[in-house]
Design an enzyme around this catalytic site. Sequence first.
Site, PDB file in Angstrom:
ATOM      1  N   SER A  86     -27.212   6.403  33.328  1.00  0.00           N
ATOM      2  CA  SER A  86     -26.207   7.192  34.026  1.00  0.00           C
ATOM      3  C   SER A  86     -24.835   6.564  33.776  1.00  0.00           C
ATOM      4  O   SER A  86     -24.724   5.342  33.663  1.00  0.00           O
ATOM      5  CB  SER A  86     -26.540   7.160  35.529  1.00  0.00           C
ATOM      6  OG  SER A  86     -25.913   8.215  36.203  1.00  0.00           O
ATOM      7  N   TYR A 111     -13.588  13.498  42.207  1.00  0.00           N
ATOM      8  CA  TYR A 111     -12.520  13.355  41.215  1.00  0.00           C
ATOM      9  C   TYR A 111     -11.935  14.736  40.884  1.00  0.00           C
ATOM     10  O   TYR A 111     -12.358  15.746  41.466  1.00  0.00           O
ATOM     11  CB  TYR A 111     -13.046  12.599  39.985  1.00  0.00           C
ATOM     12  CG  TYR A 111     -13.507  11.201  40.378  1.00  0.00           C
ATOM     13  CD1 TYR A 111     -12.585  10.252  40.851  1.00  0.00           C
ATOM     14  CD2 TYR A 111     -14.854  10.843  40.355  1.00  0.00           C
ATOM     15  CE1 TYR A 111     -13.005   8.988  41.259  1.00  0.00           C
ATOM     16  CE2 TYR A 111     -15.273   9.575  40.757  1.00  0.00           C
ATOM     17  CZ  TYR A 111     -14.348   8.649  41.209  1.00  0.00           C
ATOM     18  OH  TYR A 111     -14.757   7.411  41.621  1.00  0.00           O
ATOM     19  N   ALA A 167     -17.320   6.968  32.955  1.00  0.00           N
ATOM     20  CA  ALA A 167     -16.181   7.871  33.142  1.00  0.00           C
ATOM     21  C   ALA A 167     -15.024   7.392  32.276  1.00  0.00           C
ATOM     22  O   ALA A 167     -14.513   6.283  32.469  1.00  0.00           O
ATOM     23  CB  ALA A 167     -15.774   7.889  34.608  1.00  0.00           C
TER      24      ALA A 167
END
Length: 358
Positions: free
Chosen positions: A24, A184, A59
């Site tokens: 992940s 976000y 990210a």
Amino acid sequence: MPTKHLFDPLTIKSVTLRNRIGVSPMCQYSAEDGRLTDWHLVHLGTRALGGAGLVIVEATAVAPEGRITPGDAGLWSEQQIEPLARVNRFLKQHGTIPGIQLAHAGRKASAARPWEGGAHLADDAGGWPTVAPSAVAFGGDLPKVPSALTEAGISHVQGQFVDAARRALAAGCEWLELHSAHGYLSHEFLSPLSNQRIDRYGGSFENRLRFLLETVRVVRAVWPDRLPFTVRLSCTDWVPGAWDIDQSVELARQLRAEDVDLIDCSSGGAVPDAKIPVAPGFQVPLADRIRREAGIATAAVGLITEPLQADDIISHNCADLVLLGREWLRDPIWPIRAARVLGKSAALSLPVQYARAW
Ligand code: FNR
Ligand code: XEN
């Protein structure tokens, strides 16, 4: 259709994962001016050697002001391509598909690294002004009031996603994930808790989807059809009357129509005080519902730690792919151990350097 298992390959478009176990995306806050470093090569490379089918690089900010912290990865400049390409080459050499998550942190940007407290940094202390759908602060340790994006500002950010996707492709990424979760920027447009706009990007359900759907459309146009294109959603805010699983199912249907291949099903992060029912596999039902009701492949994530638990998620058709986060930080060779538990060691391709130990 024969029952699928954790160690069965997964093919999406032209890409085949050797198993259904992925890393992940996990921010390491260890980049230098957005460039990945030796830390990323060793950290992610080790998980490839440990048997990961897919690594989704953390990210990765599409603009400097879209970083959560000054240590975030970025793809806003050509200088950031080669350090990422170096990591991707190593992953591929060892049988792991290199993926990336493109992100903009919106009102949660401009924070200190977690080990430096994680709170918003003042503009004169290494921070920067933030942007969001509306001029509403997240709260708690992130009190900065963002500027509401104008329509021109929205198009500009969407263009930054497109440019970053082109750079990800140039760096050899073969799996793209748009970050639309965890409070976000993209999730901020979806959730009525953070989106209080009265123009065509806010208000109605249809308007709140517009930022993400438009972004998907322009990014999809530059990302090759043959490569998987995915979206991470917070499938629920866990706040009554806010963003929820019913809206996520409908959004997933619309994303499928835009040639999105898979929804990565997470939750939460929109507001600091949500009551999240954290428990083993607590987000799996979200992946299951989206898969069944929207007819799209899903990834399950969140407190998945045990081999049998992960295999059950796949064999019961709750998801097509399992992503592990923190368990990889405890055990960088989780798939090798899981294969032994599940009697699937033959399905592994261990590095020759390690093979005699097993
Ligand atoms: C995360 N998570 C996360 N999520 C995301 O979409 N992009 C990211 O870059 C990060 N960064 C990140 C850093 C660290 C240190 C952690 C622990 C988590 C969330 C992560 O991908 C995953 O969804 C959650 O950790 C839940 O899975 P686990 O850890 O229970 O397996
Ligand atoms: C709501 C769960 C959020 C977990 N985190 C997610 C991050 C970074 C910090 C931890 C992310 O999505 N970038």
